[in-house]
Design a protein around this motif. Structure first.
Motif, short mmCIF file in Angstrom:
data_model
loop_
_atom_site.label_atom_id
_atom_site.label_comp_id
_atom_site.label_asym_id
_atom_site.label_seq_id
_atom_site.Cartn_x
_atom_site.Cartn_y
_atom_site.Cartn_z
N ALA A 1 0.83 -1.20 0.00
CA ALA A 1 0.00 0.00 0.00
C ALA A 1 0.86 1.25 0.00
CB ALA A 1 -0.93 0.00 1.21
N ILE A 2 1.99 1.21 0.70
CA ILE A 2 2.91 2.36 0.70
C ILE A 2 3.45 2.59 -0.70
CG2 ILE A 2 5.16 3.16 1.53
CD1 ILE A 2 4.54 1.70 4.17
N ILE A 3 3.83 1.50 -1.39
CA ILE A 3 4.32 1.63 -2.77
C ILE A 3 3.22 2.14 -3.68
CG2 ILE A 3 5.16 0.33 -4.77
CD1 ILE A 3 6.60 -1.54 -2.83
N GLY A 4 2.02 1.55 -3.57
CA GLY A 4 0.93 1.95 -4.45
C GLY A 4 0.49 3.39 -4.25
N GLY A 5 0.65 3.91 -3.05
CA GLY A 5 0.24 5.30 -2.79
C GLY A 5 1.34 6.31 -3.02
N SER A 6 2.53 5.87 -3.42
CA SER A 6 3.64 6.79 -3.62
C SER A 6 3.71 7.23 -5.07
CB SER A 6 4.96 6.11 -3.23
OG SER A 6 5.24 5.04 -4.13
N GLY A 7 4.51 8.26 -5.31
CA GLY A 7 4.74 8.72 -6.68
C GLY A 7 3.64 9.65 -7.16
N HIS A 8 3.96 10.40 -8.21
CA HIS A 8 3.02 11.35 -8.79
C HIS A 8 2.35 10.81 -10.04
CE1 HIS A 8 4.53 14.33 -5.99
NE2 HIS A 8 5.77 14.08 -6.37
N SER A 9 2.66 9.59 -10.44
CA SER A 9 2.10 9.01 -11.65
C SER A 9 2.21 7.49 -11.57
CB SER A 9 2.85 9.50 -12.89
OG SER A 9 4.17 8.99 -12.91
N PRO A 10 1.42 6.77 -12.38
CA PRO A 10 1.57 5.31 -12.41
C PRO A 10 2.98 4.88 -12.81
CG PRO A 10 -0.49 5.96 -13.46
CD PRO A 10 0.28 7.22 -13.19
N GLN A 11 3.65 5.67 -13.66
CA GLN A 11 5.00 5.32 -14.08
C GLN A 11 5.99 5.40 -12.92
OE1 GLN A 11 3.04 7.54 -15.76
NE2 GLN A 11 2.51 6.18 -17.46
N GLU A 12 5.84 6.41 -12.08
CA GLU A 12 6.74 6.54 -10.93
C GLU A 12 6.45 5.45 -9.91
OE1 GLU A 12 8.33 9.97 -7.82
OE2 GLU A 12 7.01 10.50 -9.48
N THR A 13 5.16 5.10 -9.75
CA THR A 13 4.80 4.00 -8.88
C THR A 13 5.42 2.70 -9.38
OG1 THR A 13 2.71 5.06 -8.29
CG2 THR A 13 2.88 2.70 -7.89
N ALA A 14 5.32 2.47 -10.70
CA ALA A 14 5.90 1.25 -11.29
C ALA A 14 7.42 1.23 -11.10
CB ALA A 14 5.54 1.15 -12.76
N ALA A 15 8.05 2.42 -11.18
CA ALA A 15 9.50 2.49 -11.01
C ALA A 15 9.90 2.07 -9.60
CB ALA A 15 10.00 3.89 -11.32
N LEU A 16 9.20 2.61 -8.58
CA LEU A 16 9.51 2.24 -7.20
C LEU A 16 9.19 0.76 -6.97
CD1 LEU A 16 10.40 2.91 -4.35
CD2 LEU A 16 8.05 3.68 -3.86
N SER A 17 8.07 0.30 -7.52
CA SER A 17 7.70 -1.10 -7.37
C SER A 17 8.76 -2.00 -8.00
CB SER A 17 6.34 -1.35 -8.01
OG SER A 17 5.93 -2.69 -7.86
N THR A 18 9.27 -1.61 -9.17
CA THR A 18 10.30 -2.40 -9.85
C THR A 18 11.56 -2.48 -9.01
OG1 THR A 18 9.46 -1.83 -12.04
CG2 THR A 18 11.76 -2.53 -11.90
N PHE A 19 12.03 -1.32 -8.52
CA PHE A 19 13.26 -1.30 -7.74
C PHE A 19 13.10 -2.07 -6.43
CE2 PHE A 19 16.33 0.35 -4.75
CZ PHE A 19 17.49 0.46 -5.51
N ALA A 20 12.03 -1.77 -5.69
CA ALA A 20 11.84 -2.39 -4.37
C ALA A 20 11.67 -3.90 -4.49
CB ALA A 20 10.64 -1.77 -3.66
N GLN A 21 10.90 -4.33 -5.48
CA GLN A 21 10.63 -5.76 -5.58
C GLN A 21 11.82 -6.53 -6.17
OE1 GLN A 21 6.81 -7.32 -6.44
NE2 GLN A 21 5.81 -5.34 -6.41
N SER A 22 12.46 -5.98 -7.19
CA SER A 22 13.59 -6.71 -7.78
C SER A 22 14.75 -6.80 -6.80
CB SER A 22 14.03 -6.06 -9.09
OG SER A 22 14.41 -4.71 -8.89
N ALA A 23 15.14 -5.66 -6.21
CA ALA A 23 16.24 -5.68 -5.23
C ALA A 23 15.83 -6.43 -3.96
CB ALA A 23 16.66 -4.26 -4.89
N GLY A 24 14.57 -6.22 -3.53
CA GLY A 24 14.10 -6.87 -2.32
C GLY A 24 14.05 -8.37 -2.44
#
Length: 410
Positions: free
Chosen positions: A339-362
């Motif tokens: 939910a923190i990831i989904g509610g972050s960012g100013h656009s779906p693209q920025e959300t996807a970017a954080l989701s990509t980084f957090a999930q791949s590295a995580g």
């Protein structure tokens, strides 16, 4: 003429739009929501079912401890490797078509696991996990794009459904395999709900022909978003909670069977641990709205996870249902960080970017958990060292969660 409101989509239909157009938009929104929920139901089926059947499949195929440790580890490795390319795939073919392709890979991988051969088991696990990796990363962006005003609600619904699906597979995998006559078929049968998700998603108008979308920030946006203080804290927390989750999903039945519990009851205990996430998800998600409440949620989760691990370490068969419940509550950190990831960012693209980084590295960091714990069990002949390690990591997860909710996090 008043505007016709879509009950799911955040944007009302234009006043000048024909009634049929508004209806089609409303229908597409409902179809998208149903697709998200059904995909979520499949996101952990393959993993929890293989965990519950691991010892039976090992007896059927005759592989050793290294392969036994690889089976629960391959999904997290694949989540890291394939997850890092998910945003690139979405830019090339479109987010919704990327999800469609991922569901196809999941169906093929689950079917391949039904072949009674160790190579087929590993290959099917990799292929299915690749599909899951893309869905893991892109679903928060799909929710953000289609339902920006309902991110918390949709996140709660799909993470709850994911927990429910995982619990169903864990509890029903052994009985299903017994009914079908072979453990390998007990793995393959979970391709049926994946196929249903693929069919439903294909009914959406843009599921396989949507134009590619350009991501804001360019190809390095995931790195740019992820290396901020907030991005690094989210990634660290995601890694620690994923390590705990996949350690429990991968090894809890084996921990209990090693202490003398029957395989079907051990699978049921895993189901109990996972189904606890259904009510706890909705209880915890409202706490994501403010920092102090989120901090309280992290403390509750950390204490519960620690108590569950202590019970498994000191008296695993004394009250195993209680240990399963406490551990399951502790694993409720996943919907919070999602939910923190989904509610972050100013656009779906920025959300996807954080989701990509957090999930791949995580997931890359988390992959050390199932493999390392399994090898430690084989080397020491006991679950004491793996469970002590999980206790230390639970404490570290709490500290990162507290830092994530601090004023300087963002």
């Amino acid at each position: 003429m008043s505007r016709a409101r879509d009950p799911l989509h955040s944007h009302p239909a234009p006043a000048t739009a024909p009634a049929g157009t508004a209806l089609s938009r409303s229908g597409a929104a409902w179809l998208t929501a149903a697709g998200i929920v059904l995909i979520a139901f499949n996101l952990r089926l393959a993993i929890s079912s293989s965990s519950a059947l691991l010892e039976q499949v090992r007896a059927q195929l005759g592989f050793g401890p290294l392969v036994a440790s690889l089976v629960p580890t391959l999904p997290t490795l694949c989540f890291a490797a394939v997850g890092s390319t998910s945003a690139m795939l979405a830019r090339r073919v479109g987010t919704e078509p990327a999800v469609f392709l991922a569901l196809g890979a999941l169906c093929a991988g689950l079917a391949l696991r039904g072949v009674p051969h160790t190579g087929a088991l590993l290959a099917g696990t990799l292929l299915g996990a690749a599909g899951l990796a893309v869905c893991n990363v892109l679903l928060p962006a799909v929710v953000k794009a289609h339902f920006p005003a309902h991110v918390a609600l949709l996140t709660g619904v799909y993470t709850t459904t994911m927990a429910l699906g995982s619990a169903v597979a864990a509890a029903a995998a052994v009985p299903a395999a017994d009914l079908l006559g072979r453990p390998s078929l007990g793995l393959a049968v979970w391709g049926v709900p994946a196929l249903l998700a693929l069919v439903l998603w294909s009914l959406r108008p843009d599921s396989w022909r949507a134009p590619a979308r350009r991501a804001e920030g360019g190809a390095d946006s995931a790195w740019r978003v992820g290396r901020t203080r907030f991005g690094l804290l989210v990634t660290a927390f995601f890694a620690l909670q994923s390590l705990s989750s996949y350690a429990v999903i991968g090894w809890l039945p084996t921990i209990l069977t090693d202490h003398g519990m029957s395989p079907d009851r051990a699978g049921l205990m895993l189901g109990v641990a996972l189904v606890v996430g259904v009510p706890s998800t909705f209880a915890l998600l409202p706490l994501t709205r403010t920092g102090p409440r989120l901090r309280l949620a992290f403390v509750v989760l950390g204490a519960s996870l620690t108590a569950g691990y202590l019970g498994l370490l000191c008296a695993p068969l004394a009250v195993p249902t209680l240990w399963a419940v406490l551990t399951g509550i502790g694993l409720g950190a996943f919907p919070l960080v999602l939910a923190i990831i989904g509610g972050s960012g100013h656009s779906p693209q920025e959300t996807a970017a954080l989701s990509t980084f957090a999930q791949s590295a995580g997931y890359l960091l988390a992959s050390a958990g199932p493999l390392g714990l399994g090898l430690a069990r084989s080397a020491t002949g006991s679950w004491a060292l793996p469970l002590l390690t999980l206790l230390v990591l639970a404490a570290l997860q709490l500290l990162v969660g507290l830092a994530l909710t601090g004023r300087r996090a963002r």
